[in-house]
Design an enzyme around this catalytic site. Structure first.
Site, mmCIF file in Angstrom:
data_model
loop_
_atom_site.group_PDB
_atom_site.id
_atom_site.type_symbol
_atom_site.label_atom_id
_atom_site.label_comp_id
_atom_site.label_asym_id
_atom_site.label_seq_id
_atom_site.Cartn_x
_atom_site.Cartn_y
_atom_site.Cartn_z
ATOM 1 N N LYS A 220 -1.308 4.211 -9.362
ATOM 2 C CA LYS A 220 -0.205 5.147 -9.143
ATOM 3 C C LYS A 220 0.906 4.434 -8.392
ATOM 4 O O LYS A 220 0.746 4.080 -7.223
ATOM 5 C CB LYS A 220 -0.662 6.357 -8.322
ATOM 6 N N GLU B 211 -3.846 -1.873 2.722
ATOM 7 C CA GLU B 211 -2.741 -2.747 3.166
ATOM 8 C C GLU B 211 -1.683 -1.826 3.746
ATOM 9 O O GLU B 211 -1.012 -1.104 3.009
ATOM 10 C CB GLU B 211 -2.139 -3.504 1.972
ATOM 11 N N CYS C 281 6.894 -5.053 4.895
ATOM 12 C CA CYS C 281 5.854 -4.818 5.892
ATOM 13 C C CYS C 281 5.664 -6.014 6.816
ATOM 14 O O CYS C 281 5.129 -5.863 7.904
ATOM 15 C CB CYS C 281 4.548 -4.458 5.187
ATOM 16 N N GLU D 106 7.258 1.381 13.360
ATOM 17 C CA GLU D 106 7.841 0.718 12.192
ATOM 18 C C GLU D 106 9.174 1.405 11.843
ATOM 19 O O GLU D 106 9.203 2.599 11.569
ATOM 20 C CB GLU D 106 6.858 0.841 11.023
HETATM 21 P P1 NAD Z 1 3.769 5.771 1.893
HETATM 22 O O1 NAD Z 1 2.499 5.617 2.643
HETATM 23 O O2 NAD Z 1 4.638 6.931 2.199
HETATM 24 O O3 NAD Z 1 3.465 5.860 0.331
HETATM 25 C C1 NAD Z 1 2.733 4.865 -0.324
HETATM 26 C C2 NAD Z 1 2.128 5.446 -1.571
HETATM 27 O O4 NAD Z 1 1.205 6.447 -1.182
HETATM 28 C C3 NAD Z 1 3.118 6.120 -2.518
HETATM 29 O O5 NAD Z 1 2.749 5.820 -3.844
HETATM 30 C C4 NAD Z 1 2.909 7.602 -2.229
HETATM 31 O O6 NAD Z 1 3.209 8.431 -3.334
HETATM 32 C C5 NAD Z 1 1.428 7.640 -1.907
HETATM 33 N N1 NAD Z 1 0.987 8.767 -1.098
HETATM 34 C C6 NAD Z 1 1.707 9.515 -0.220
HETATM 35 N N2 NAD Z 1 0.930 10.499 0.291
HETATM 36 C C7 NAD Z 1 -0.303 10.361 -0.253
HETATM 37 C C8 NAD Z 1 -1.533 11.075 -0.117
HETATM 38 N N3 NAD Z 1 -1.644 12.126 0.682
HETATM 39 N N4 NAD Z 1 -2.605 10.645 -0.837
HETATM 40 C C9 NAD Z 1 -2.522 9.591 -1.652
HETATM 41 N N5 NAD Z 1 -1.368 8.887 -1.833
HETATM 42 C C10 NAD Z 1 -0.276 9.261 -1.134
HETATM 43 O O7 NAD Z 1 4.521 4.390 2.038
HETATM 44 P P2 NAD Z 1 5.946 3.988 1.448
HETATM 45 O O8 NAD Z 1 6.956 4.692 2.279
HETATM 46 O O9 NAD Z 1 5.953 4.148 -0.033
HETATM 47 O O10 NAD Z 1 5.964 2.408 1.724
HETATM 48 C C11 NAD Z 1 6.291 1.873 2.941
HETATM 49 C C12 NAD Z 1 5.045 1.577 3.759
HETATM 50 O O11 NAD Z 1 4.200 0.687 3.042
HETATM 51 C C13 NAD Z 1 5.381 0.869 5.046
HETATM 52 O O12 NAD Z 1 4.589 1.403 6.084
HETATM 53 C C14 NAD Z 1 4.993 -0.578 4.771
HETATM 54 O O13 NAD Z 1 4.701 -1.334 5.906
HETATM 55 C C15 NAD Z 1 3.819 -0.401 3.882
HETATM 56 N N6 NAD Z 1 3.582 -1.612 3.084
HETATM 57 C C16 NAD Z 1 2.511 -2.398 3.409
HETATM 58 C C17 NAD Z 1 2.271 -3.562 2.688
HETATM 59 C C18 NAD Z 1 1.110 -4.448 3.027
HETATM 60 O O14 NAD Z 1 0.827 -5.347 2.239
HETATM 61 N N7 NAD Z 1 0.428 -4.252 4.134
HETATM 62 C C19 NAD Z 1 3.124 -3.914 1.638
HETATM 63 C C20 NAD Z 1 4.188 -3.082 1.342
HETATM 64 C C21 NAD Z 1 4.404 -1.923 2.069
#
Ligand code: NAD
Length: 496
Positions: free
Chosen positions: A173, A248, A282, A382
């Site tokens: 997804k 991650e 990130c 963050e």
């Molecule tokens: P997010 O956690 O809001 O969303 C990530 C994904 O999770 C999206 O596809 C979203 O639709 C889904 N999601 C949201 N609520 C959910 C739920 N209740 N159940 C299942 N899935 C759900 O994050 P974002 O805003 O899309 O991305 C930014 C974040 O991602 C930042 O915190 C960043 O640090 C992190 N990030 C981490 C890495 C890593 O490798 N550690 C890499 C890229 C981004």
């Protein structure tokens, strides 16, 4: 309208009937509309992946390698299109998309094509003299993956490549805000000869499609990249189903500048490392700790470099910095900077939402904050925007302690010309990646993943390939004896 689902080798519209506009945050133009998956679509995708697993998990690794090499070639053939769509859906400057996101993703595909033919493990041996022990490394089953919006294509590939290379099938997804390049990837995977059902995409929201996927009974492993907040929810769902879990999560990388550092290199590195992808990275440098004796010099040079960065039309090769992903993200970043200033910090440069032609997009000025407390929100939480906080320190021990004073542990960097300090910092910094005299570069061969609340599990590299496998010990009797020596501990008389 683009069909948001790719299930069993074909594009499908969802059964939910819900749609969402994909919006370019650089100018608020609608790029496309996609339909959103509901639980029934997720169930169909998991069904297709389950059906494909039996064959894909058994094909010779060379067949998997062939499909992944062919995928890399298909992507290369439309590299420019990938870069354009990635830029439009996420607001990345085209220079970043075409020089970083897309070539990095293609290199990843080629890397995992190669690694799919290498299974490492212990040598076979007769540890007790009576059985030959061998180790099998086997795929796990159907993997349910969720990716974020900041690097849509790269994150999709970091999830799907090791899983598929190891013989699993997957339902991925993407973020509902940025699904378009993931859907192109699915189309190219099928065109590259990947069997139907091996790679499926469901576009939908987190609470609906995400939760349905994470809690589906036929998902054997959950692999999530996103915020620490959602990571907690995903962990709850995965734990309830006793699924293997790979997380991650967020980061708050320190950037530690010792008194012997090359300050010009550190300032250049701080600007590139904090502003990459408009800070929506990130591993971005977010907290610069600089020895007090070099602090004024570092702040002055970093601020002047930051002020020279060009914000603008993301389709232009001359633009350095694009917008944030959405009005919500823009408001979040602006709010965090406002609260930091209200608490006594200073924006040495930036600190504003730009006006003029940029007002149509979600832009935010590159911002350097000084005078914040270590405990302040801007230092601890963050921001995920083009904001760097700089703080002074007096001793090496203090600098290292401040750098580690965070719940996150994804990445860190240390800047020094002293080899002893460099090695000490590599050991002491609590993060899954430590750079010395640089900040950001990644390679397919090396792992990416967190310590502490940044999660567990590695992306890229052989380590991530291994995570998508499970280990089986096979023990084969080599005595051919009916009443084996150890049976006497249970029954002594074999002739009764
Ligand atoms: P997010 O956690 O809001 O969303 C990530 C994904 O999770 C999206 O596809 C979203 O639709 C889904 N999601 C949201 N609520 C959910 C739920 N209740 N159940 C299942 N899935 C759900 O994050 P974002 O805003 O899309 O991305 C930014 C974040 O991602 C930042 O915190 C960043 O640090 C992190 N990030 C981490 C890495 C890593 O490798 N550690 C890499 C890229 C981004």
């Amino acid at each position: 309208m683009t069909a948001g689902q790719w299930i069993n080798g074909t594009a499908r519209t969802s059964q939910s009937g819900d749609t969402l506009a994909v919006v370019n945050p650089a100018n608020s133009a609608v790029v496309d509309d996609v339909d959103l998956a509901g639980p029934a679509d997720v169930d169909n995708a998991v069904g297709a992946a389950s059906a494909a697993f039996a064959e894909w998990s058994r094909v010779p690794p060379s067949i998997r390698a062939e499909a992944l090499f062919a995928l890399a070639e298909k992507m290369q053939a439309r590299e420019a299109e990938y870069a354009r769509v990635e830029s439009e859906q996420s607001g990345k400057p085209i220079r970043l998309a075409s020089e970083f996101d897309v070539p990095g993703s293609i290199d990843n595909a080629a890397f995992f094509a190669g690694i799919s033919r290498q299974l490492s493990g212990s040598a076979a041996a007769e540890w007790d003299g009576e059985h030959t022990s061998t180790i099998r490394r086997e795929p796990i089953g159907v993997v349910g993956s969720i990716a974020p919006w900041n690097y849509p294509l790269q994150m999709a590939m970091w999830k799907m490549l090791p899983a598929i290379a190891a013989g699993n099938t997957i339902v991925l997804k993407p973020s509902e805000m940025t699904p378009l390049t993931t859907l192109m990837l699915a189309e190219d995977a099928t065109a590259a000869g990947m069997p139907d059902g091996v790679f499926n995409v469901v576009t939908g929201t987190g609470p609906v499609a995400g939760e349905a996927l994470m809690s589906h009974p036929n998902i054997a492993m959950v692999s999530f990249t996103g915020s620490t907040r959602v990571g907690h929810r995903v962990a709850e769902l995965a734990t309830a189903g006793l699924k293997r879990l790979h997380l991650e999560l967020g980061g708050k990388a320190p950037f530690l500048v010792f008194d012997d550092a090359d300050i010009e290199a550190a300032a250049q590195g701080a600007v590139a490392g904090s502003l990459i992808n408009t800070g929506q990275d990130c591993t971005a440098a977010t907290r610069a700790y600089v020895h007090r004796s070099r602090y004024p010099e570092f702040v002055e040079r970093t601020a002047s470099l930051m002020a020279s960065v060009v914000l603008g039309d993301t389709a232009s090769l001359d633009t350095d910095l694009g917008p944030l992903i959405s009005p919500d993200q823009q408001a979040k970043v602006a709010g965090m900077v406002e609260r930091a200033i209200a608490a006594g910090a200073t924006a040495v440069t930036g600190g504003n939402i730009p006006g003029g032609p940029l007002a149509n997009g979600c832009y935010y000025e590159p911002t350097l904050i000084t005078g914040a407390d270590q405990a302040a929100e801007i230092v601890q939480e963050e921001v995920f925007g083009p904001v760097l906080a700089a703080l002074p320190f007096d001793t090496d021990d203090e600098g290292l302690a401040l750098a580690n004073d965070t719940r996150y542990g994804l990445a860190a960097s240390a800047w020094t010309t002293d080899v002893v300090r460099a090695h000490r910092a590599s050991r002491e910094l609590q993060a899954g990646c430590v750079w010395i005299n640089d900040h950001i570069p990644i390679v397919s061969e090396m792992p990416h993943g967190g310590y502490k609340q940044s999660g567990f599990g590695k992306d890229m590299s052989n380590y991530s390939f291994e995570e998508y496998t499970q280990i089986k010990h096979v023990s084969t009797d080599i005595t051919g004896v009916a009443h084996k020596e150890w049976h006497r501990t249970i029954f002594k008389n074999p002739d009764a």
